[in-house]
Design a protein around this motif. Sequence first.
Motif, short mmCIF file in Angstrom:
data_model
loop_
_atom_site.label_atom_id
_atom_site.label_comp_id
_atom_site.label_asym_id
_atom_site.label_seq_id
_atom_site.Cartn_x
_atom_site.Cartn_y
_atom_site.Cartn_z
N HIS A 158 -102.53 40.23 50.56
CA HIS A 158 -101.21 39.99 51.16
C HIS A 158 -100.09 40.59 50.31
O HIS A 158 -98.95 40.16 50.39
CB HIS A 158 -100.99 38.48 51.36
CG HIS A 158 -101.95 37.91 52.35
ND1 HIS A 158 -103.18 37.44 51.99
CD2 HIS A 158 -101.88 37.81 53.70
CE1 HIS A 158 -103.82 37.05 53.06
NE2 HIS A 158 -103.06 37.26 54.11
N GLY A 159 -100.48 41.56 49.49
CA GLY A 159 -99.47 42.29 48.71
C GLY A 159 -98.87 41.47 47.58
O GLY A 159 -97.77 41.77 47.10
N ILE A 160 -99.58 40.44 47.14
CA ILE A 160 -99.06 39.61 46.04
C ILE A 160 -99.69 40.11 44.74
O ILE A 160 -100.90 39.98 44.53
CB ILE A 160 -99.39 38.12 46.28
CG1 ILE A 160 -98.72 37.67 47.58
CG2 ILE A 160 -98.91 37.26 45.10
CD1 ILE A 160 -99.26 36.37 48.14
N THR A 205 -94.30 39.68 44.98
CA THR A 205 -94.15 41.03 45.53
C THR A 205 -94.32 41.04 47.05
O THR A 205 -94.12 42.07 47.68
CB THR A 205 -95.17 41.99 44.86
OG1 THR A 205 -96.43 41.32 44.77
CG2 THR A 205 -94.70 42.38 43.48
N ASN A 206 -94.70 39.93 47.63
CA ASN A 206 -94.59 39.76 49.10
C ASN A 206 -93.29 38.99 49.34
O ASN A 206 -93.16 37.84 48.92
CB ASN A 206 -95.79 38.96 49.64
CG ASN A 206 -95.71 38.73 51.14
OD1 ASN A 206 -94.63 38.59 51.69
ND2 ASN A 206 -96.86 38.70 51.78
#
Length: 490
Positions: free
Chosen positions: A417-419, A453-454
């Motif tokens: 999830h882009g974390i 970063t999400n």
Amino acid sequence: MFAFRETPRQMPSRIPLELRRGGDWGELYGRFGEAEAKHQASRCLDCGNPYCSWKCPLHNYIPNWLELAREGRINEAATLAHETNPLPEICGRVCPQDRLCEGSCTLNDGFGAVTIGAVEKYIADRALADGWRPDLSKVASTGKRVAVIGAGPAGLSCADRLARAGIEAVVFDRYEQIGGLLHFGIPSFKLEKSVLATRRDVLESMGVQFRLGVEIGRDIGLDDLLAQFDAVFLGLGSYRYTDGGLPGQDLTGVLPALPFLVHNGRLVHGDDEAQGKPIAGWEDRVALPELHGKRVVVLGGGDTGMDCVRSAVRLGASRVTCAYRRDEANMPGSAREVANAREEGVQFLFNRQPLALLGEDGEVTGVRVAETRLGEPDALGRRNAEIVPGSESVLAADVVIIAFGFQPDPPQWLSAHGIELERNGRIRVTQPASGCASRRASREAAALPFQTTNPRVFAGGDGVRGADLVVTAAYEGREAAAGIARLLLG
Ligand code: FAD
Ligand code: SF4
């Protein structure tokens, strides 16, 4: 103003030593009565520059609520205490005050600090027992919804602030109880579990919902939460235990600290059936050996180590020794807890580096240690322990508990999830957890605090800063909620 000259610093009374040594698990410190609380609160000098507030990670309005307590205006004091601290009765019990608010009190200069933590506990306990609850009658619902993963202090703090902003907070936790390490790690002699039941009642009265026994990543995916909610907060904690890689650590009788405390806590509360689930990944380690009459050695000198030695005393160990590789002044555990442990009969061996666990027939029989001396300070000012050649000796032990601390163990699903994570496994957020002014901090000052970063996911607590304190987790949960509110409401 000069009450501190007539009234000495006084902590609430404690459970007598014989009872503690005899296996009493009740909260060590009792509660102030009204008169005692007023007397102790009246010792505050109101010195004009409240170092106590600065040193408190939540920047509590300490002199102000001390004054309200002195005047007996307890509900107002509770309202003010909750302005900054979503968990005042808990922090009042478990904060290492000697390193934080009380360590900075002006009266430390010979008179003894104001008993800030004990008064904070008194205010919150008393108000809550009298039926006081946060007044949200003027808060209008915004229609926004946030999923909070983790019911530890970071998650609870975040949920409290979201509710106050009119944002619906739904808290998910894989365990059946709220509190995270407050419930499963910290023993009841520091924090009675009924305190958490009251806090749950408070949060539910504010509209916070709990979905317990639900593990995100197993029972529900983060993608589902992102579809159903406007934002998500991650208060996942930090659970990968540091074993030190010592030879012999698989011997019978060698235990990691947290499974020992968790299992023991369950026995003490009689809630093993209710909890049901052992700590994930440690199912094979939760069997607790009989400690009665045994020689117990605890390796490590932090809060966890202190909880282990004091639990071993209550379990009837014949001798309890704590071996720590630096000296007492450099011990991370709270000085108050070290003093309590010492009083309960724990022996401290400072400047001892464990080298190996020794055994016979698969059972641990001792720990080989070497003496250390402190070397030059490192970049962080911490002096590393260096081994003194030829100083090895053996500490005889029937049970060894390893309490070297914890590292973040971020779940795999974050990256999908882009974390992003920091190199050490902590979740990357927009504001450095230490709060110190780094170049990145100033670059990101304009960003929303504790945003990952999400952009729709925020994080805080031990999963972001590494194993630390309840009060810092509460701070990060509070600030992350402010960031979420700014994201959702502008
Ligand atoms: P946690 O309290 O660890 O809570 C995280 C929660 O997230 C847990 O309930 C977990 O089940 C849940 N979770 C994680 N992943 C998922 C998932 N995928 N799905 C659903 N739920 C999930 N601090 C002090 O200030 N004073 C003390 O005296 C003190 N003593 C301590 C003693 C021990 C033995 C230990 C281990 C710690 C102690 N601490 C103390 C530290 C303090 O407990 C922690 O710093 C604090 O609890 C961190 O809060 P948190 O909310 O970040 O994480
Ligand atoms: Fe002190 Fe902790 Fe309360 Fe802050 S939250 S005033 S540090 S006891």
